[in-house]
Design an enzyme around this catalytic site. Structure first.
Site, PDB file in Angstrom:
ATOM      1  CB  THR A  94       4.044   9.876  -0.031  1.00 49.57           C
ATOM      2  OG1 THR A  94       4.411   9.963  -1.418  1.00 49.57           O
ATOM      3  CG2 THR A  94       3.744   8.428   0.308  1.00 49.57           C
ATOM      4  CG  HIS A 151       6.608  -5.465  13.005  1.00 48.12           C
ATOM      5  ND1 HIS A 151       5.824  -5.231  14.117  1.00 48.12           N
ATOM      6  CD2 HIS A 151       6.216  -6.684  12.529  1.00 48.12           C
ATOM      7  CE1 HIS A 151       5.001  -6.252  14.297  1.00 48.12           C
ATOM      8  NE2 HIS A 151       5.221  -7.142  13.345  1.00 48.12           N
TER       9      HIS A 151
END
Length: 439
Positions: free
Chosen positions: A357, A410
């Site tokens: 992006t 994560h």
């Protein structure tokens, strides 16, 4: 009479919202003509006529939610249209009114006298008579009522047949506020479902506000972004890139590149190739979580976020590892144009493995991109700024610098792996020739 139904849209899409009718009641349409635009969670889809005929009636209006297989309109086939069978409600009323006038003119005077003492009953189609608690109104009047937040049940019609028309809605909306307050103590159904804007006053304040119903796509974007933050253990790591080498290549090669490939050599092809090279070295960032399993993807379909009028969309550059710089630039240009003109297809939005992006085109200096679930990694680009950079202990130079950010899940990507991934992207961008070997 032919029923017009919502067609199969895609495997993951079961409903949509009517954006606008592309034809009017009474219009002649041919097989293949577009008749209505549907807004889905991902793209806008035009529904085409499957038969020749004349539009008889709309059963749904702009803003209504419809499901796959649901009947939304009716079409007279060519034979019905020629014979006058199944005329539209408005045509039926006008014909009935015309016949009554002819009968009145030809009837004996004694019959006319007796008829003066009776009130003629309005003549409506069966569909309209069966719709209880639903006012009889033209599509234009219904649309205007939604835009103005007017309850059609409270609009007085001046039509001899009782049909509410746009001028009736305007007249009701323009009535004195004291009278309007008496007749509009409750929000109408049109106000609750209107996709348009309306001016109102906040219930707790006399300050003017504007209430806007979010489009289906905006609601979907909001829902998915919240889900991504709630379900993923999302972290972001940052770095910066010196774009001197890329700028030098673009400056030297841009004219010949444009001449050979009919497309400009931009930054996105370099970043796409750098991401592919880093994904090959750190494959967990090219994965997704499915239950208690980790799905490692052996392909490189890179999503490129594009800002469109109705919200952010992420079309996919397929097999980016196998494409040349020119092919990547060409694909991105084509997908961006489709996004702006609402021509993207479902297939062009599904199945990406990683997303890039570029907030820099809007002037963003630094931000933390949100994951495009179920992907576990997204790279954020930012604006290029000339800043003084230390070349060594004694020398300083102004260089075109860009902050880059990697947001990652994560749960399956360790911090050291994410940092190393971003460093690899930085190295490839600062040594563009290496992209030929690793990208």
């Amino acid at each position: 009479m032919i029923e017009i139904k919502v067609p199969e849209l895609a495997e993951s899409i079961s409903e949509g919202t009517i954006s606008e009718w592309l034809v009017n009641v009474g219009d002649q349409v041919n097989k293949g003509d577009s008749i209505v635009e549907l807004e889905t969670d991902k793209v806008n889809v035009e529904v085409s006529a499957e038969n020749n005929g004349v539009i008889h009636e709309f059963l749904k209006e702009p803003g209504d939610t419809v499901e796959v297989g649901e009947v939304i309109a009716k079409l007279n086939d060519a034979e019905d249209a020629a014979s006058g069978e199944g005329s539209s409600p408005q045509q039926t009323q006008e014909q009935s009114q015309g016949e009554s006038i002819e009968q009145e003119e030809s009837a004996p005077r004694s019959e006319k006298k007796s008829e003066e003492n009776t009130t003629p009953e309005p003549s409506f189609s069966k569909e309209e008579q069966n719709e209880t608690n639903r006012p009889i109104a033209s599509p234009a009047a219904r649309k205007l009522a939604r835009e103005l937040g007017v309850d059609l049940n409270k609009v007085k019609s001046n039509d001899p047949l009782g049909r509410v028309r746009p001028e009736d809605v305007k007249s009701h909306a323009n009535q004195p506020s004291s009278q309007a307050e008496k007749t509009e103590t409750k929000p109408s159904k049109a106000q609750k479902t209107s996709p348009q804007t309306s001016n109102a006053s906040d219930e707790k304040s006399d300050k003017p506000v504007e209430r806007i119903k979010m489009s289906r796509r905006r609601q979907t974007i909001a829902k998915r972004l919240v889900e991504a933050q709630q379900t993923a253990a999302m972290l972001t790591t940052y770095n910066e890139v010196d774009l001197t080498a890329i700028n030098d290549i673009r400056k030297r090669r841009k004219e010949k590149f444009l001449e050979q490939h009919d497309v400009k050599l931009g930054y996105m092809s370099f970043f796409t190739k750098a991401v592919v090279g880093a994904l090959k070295k750190f494959p967990r960032l090219n994965a997704e979580i499915q239950g208690d399993e980790m799905l490692l993807k052996k392909f490189y379909d890179i999503g490129i976020a594009v800002g469109a009028e109705e919200g952010l969309v992420v079309p996919i550059v397929r097999n980016a590892d196998k494409l040349s710089f020119a092919e990547i630039e060409r694909d991105i240009k084509s997908l961006s144009k489709k996004a702006q003109t609402k021509k993207l297809t479902i297939d062009e939005l599904q199945g990406g493995s990683f997303t890039i992006t570029n907030g820099g085109v809007f002037g963003s200096l630094m931000s933390s991109p949100i994951l495009n679930a179920p992907q576990v990694g997204i790279l954020g680009m930012h604006t290029i700024q000339w800043r003084p950079v230390a070349i060594d202990k004694e020398r300083m130079e102004n260089r075109p610098m860009m902050y880059i950010a990697l947001s990652y899940d994560h749960r399956i990507v360790d911090g050291s792996e994410a940092v190393s991934f971003l460093v690899k992207v930085k190295e490839l961008l600062e040594d563009p020739e290496s992209l030929l070997l690793e990208g």
